[in-house]
Design an enzyme around this catalytic site. Structure first.
Site, mmCIF file in Angstrom:
data_model
loop_
_atom_site.group_PDB
_atom_site.id
_atom_site.type_symbol
_atom_site.label_atom_id
_atom_site.label_comp_id
_atom_site.label_asym_id
_atom_site.label_seq_id
_atom_site.Cartn_x
_atom_site.Cartn_y
_atom_site.Cartn_z
ATOM 1 N N GLU A 163 0.619 -1.389 -0.049
ATOM 2 C CA GLU A 163 0.138 -0.111 0.028
ATOM 3 C C GLU A 163 0.888 1.257 -0.342
ATOM 4 O O GLU A 163 0.410 2.014 -0.393
ATOM 5 C CB GLU A 163 -0.579 0.170 0.856
ATOM 6 C CG GLU A 163 -2.142 0.661 1.060
ATOM 7 C CD GLU A 163 -3.065 1.562 0.680
ATOM 8 O OE1 GLU A 163 -3.039 1.895 -0.535
ATOM 9 O OE2 GLU A 163 -3.788 0.072 0.131
ATOM 10 N N VAL A 165 2.326 3.415 -3.013
ATOM 11 C CA VAL A 165 1.686 4.323 -4.183
ATOM 12 C C VAL A 165 1.060 5.402 -3.205
ATOM 13 O O VAL A 165 0.073 4.721 -2.344
ATOM 14 C CB VAL A 165 0.971 3.939 -5.268
ATOM 15 C CG1 VAL A 165 -0.089 4.570 -5.694
ATOM 16 C CG2 VAL A 165 1.351 2.867 -6.186
ATOM 17 N N GLY A 224 1.600 7.605 -0.511
ATOM 18 C CA GLY A 224 1.536 7.306 0.515
ATOM 19 C C GLY A 224 0.791 6.715 1.644
ATOM 20 O O GLY A 224 -0.019 5.945 1.783
ATOM 21 N N ILE A 284 -2.832 7.800 1.776
ATOM 22 C CA ILE A 284 -4.135 7.435 0.757
ATOM 23 C C ILE A 284 -4.463 6.272 0.893
ATOM 24 O O ILE A 284 -3.033 5.472 0.210
ATOM 25 C CB ILE A 284 -3.814 8.091 -0.847
ATOM 26 C CG1 ILE A 284 -3.424 9.065 -0.091
ATOM 27 C CG2 ILE A 284 -5.618 8.213 -0.626
ATOM 28 C CD1 ILE A 284 -3.680 10.842 -1.329
ATOM 29 N N GLY A 302 11.798 20.886 2.274
ATOM 30 C CA GLY A 302 12.365 19.743 2.557
ATOM 31 C C GLY A 302 11.397 18.010 1.908
ATOM 32 O O GLY A 302 11.256 17.438 1.744
ATOM 33 N N ASP A 312 9.413 9.208 -10.928
ATOM 34 C CA ASP A 312 8.877 8.254 -9.723
ATOM 35 C C ASP A 312 7.466 8.023 -9.988
ATOM 36 O O ASP A 312 6.882 7.419 -9.443
ATOM 37 C CB ASP A 312 8.767 9.485 -8.815
ATOM 38 C CG ASP A 312 8.041 9.090 -7.247
ATOM 39 O OD1 ASP A 312 8.463 8.663 -6.136
ATOM 40 O OD2 ASP A 312 6.690 9.572 -7.322
ATOM 41 N N LYS A 336 5.131 4.509 -9.818
ATOM 42 C CA LYS A 336 3.587 4.420 -9.653
ATOM 43 C C LYS A 336 2.406 3.990 -10.628
ATOM 44 O O LYS A 336 1.365 3.844 -10.291
ATOM 45 C CB LYS A 336 3.028 5.915 -9.096
ATOM 46 C CG LYS A 336 4.525 5.369 -7.454
ATOM 47 C CD LYS A 336 3.627 7.143 -6.857
ATOM 48 C CE LYS A 336 4.768 7.665 -6.075
ATOM 49 N NZ LYS A 336 5.121 9.016 -5.321
ATOM 50 N N GLY A 352 6.052 11.089 2.955
ATOM 51 C CA GLY A 352 6.782 11.993 4.487
ATOM 52 C C GLY A 352 6.715 10.162 5.319
ATOM 53 O O GLY A 352 6.162 9.774 4.999
#
Length: 429
Positions: free
Chosen positions: A130, A133, A135, A137, A188, A202, A206, A305
């Site tokens: 999970e 892709v 984060g 969600i 950041g 990236d 995904k 994050g």
């Protein structure tokens, strides 16, 4: 409740791994109640053992991830190393030694997902991802479980927070690309080398994972058409605003109208301000899923994050641990359709084309003739001229991408066209 704990090996202890370890420790009692047995962090494999890691028992630290997986008492491995190797070898080793795997490794899954799923199935184990892709969600599990009885026809989404932050700043403040990138780096959101984000690698990884789940077919990273967003300019945003649009870097996955093939692509695109994805701001992600029975669904939230990604990892850990207790496995790879991935040229889309042309009679007619010769219909034209030079902005009707690309190449060869300033697709209508 079972008293013997399920033992977990943590492979990698960076931003995400350290947050996973923290949550496992601080929420240990809750996790045990949800799972039906305690989960115990039995070892943490790292590259730099001397680094201080708050909240982690130093006796758990090891540099030998392979030995940790081969110990014989590990039930589940959490892989948050990233990259292809050594992650691929370690996941294979885990399966060979009866260890189910939770991974956040989008690059590896996009490249070798089929082989890893086959290895998991061979050994009767789970492979959950999970966190690979979008984060925090919940997206992978709803698509492969909640929508398993439906037919997904299209997935369109913002799956990279860094690029969305940059484009949002360009849109809302009028900043140029470099200025917005510098701000993303300072906050950041962007890495010191932002290439993987801004060039779309990236998002493409995904997209490959999501396409495989959505269409029950194998889609590799190499199958995904990719364009970055480094050429998007303030002028593009000005044109978008005149059209009632904004610009997003989108992953778009589609099933062909006849159902015989699929396409997967990542590129910047103009989308109407009325589309739900247009309102996704800052570093947030959102994915719009169109299914035959369920209709249109949107998944929204923080896409990266430490804490958000750890949340997705821990969700998978709970699911895999429950499967272990039940001596069962969850859903594996579903690739029964074996649909081919069509080339980009087969995609039907619209183009927004900005041309620098000579400001003299007949130019517009010549340009219009070029579009007609390639079977592309023009929707709108806007022209501005000054001191012998002019800009011509053309928005097309929907046409195959190959015809649109051929039109652009033909325009470049016209004596009256001094340059093609920008090309952007128009989506979401």
């Amino acid at each position: 409740m079972r008293t013997r704990p399920l033992k977990v090996a943590l492979l990698g202890c960076g931003v995400v791994g350290s947050e996973v370890a923290r949550i496992m420790t601080t929420h240990a009692d809750d996790l045990a109640q949800r799972i039906g047995a305690p989960v115990e962090l039995a070892g943490v494999a790292v590259r730099r053992p001397s680094k201080v890691r708050e909240g982690i028992d130093p006796s758990l630290i090891t540099t030998d991830a392979t030995a940790l997986l081969k110990r014989g008492d590990i039930d589940i491995a959490i892989e948050v190393i990233g990259g292809i190797e050594p992650a691929r070898g370690l996941i294979t080793t885990a399966f060979e030694h009866g260890v189910s795997v939770v991974s956040a490794n989008k690059a590896l899954l996009a490249q070798d997902g089929a082989a890893l799923h086959a290895a998991a199935e061979q050994h009767g184990l789970d492979l959950y991802y999970e966190a690979a892709v979008a984060g925090a969600i919940p997206l992978v599990r709803p698509m492969r479980e909640s929508l398993a009885g439906d037919k997904i026809n299209r997935v369109m989404g913002i799956v990279n927070g860094t690029t969305n932050f940059i484009l949002d700043k360009m849109d809302s403040t009028g900043a140029g690309y470099q200025e917005a990138l510098d701000e993303a780096t300072a906050l950041g959101y962007a890495e010191a080398d932002p290439t993987a984000d801004v060039e779309g690698y990236d998002a493409a990884a995904k997209a490959a994972i999501l396409a495989g789940i959505a269409f029950h077919t194998r889609v590799r990273l190499d199958d995904v058409y990719r364009e970055g967003m480094t050429e998007v300019s303030a002028a593009d945003f000005a044109s978008a605003k005149r059209m009632g649009c904004t610009i997003k870097l989108l992953a778009i996955l589609e099933r062909a109208a006849d159902g015989a093939s699929v396409t997967a692509r990542v590129h910047p695109a103009m989308i109407p301000l009325t589309h739900p994805l247009a309102s996704v701001r800052e570093a947030y992600n959102a994915v719009f899923v169109e299914a035959e029975a369920a209709g249109r669904l949107m998944f929204y939230g923080p896409g990266a994050g430490g804490a958000p990604t750890a949340s997705a990892v821990l969700g998978d850990l709970v699911a895999v641990a429950r499967n272990k207790l039940a001596e069962a496995t969850g859903p594996g790879e579903s690739a029964y359709t074996q649909l081919p991935v069509s080339p980009r040229g087969d995609v039907v889309t619209r183009y927004h084309i900005s041309l620098d042309v000579a400001d003299k009679p007949g130019v517009l007619a010549q340009v219009a003739t070029t579009f007609a010769e390639h079977g592309v219909s023009i929707d709108t034209v806007r022209q501005q001229g000054k001191d012998g030079e002019a800009s011509l902005v053309v928005v097309t009707h929907r046409a195959p991408d190959a015809a649109l690309s051929g039109t652009v190449e033909a325009l470049r060869k016209l004596d009256t066209v001094r340059g093609v300033a920008s090309i952007m697709r128009v989506e979401g209508e």
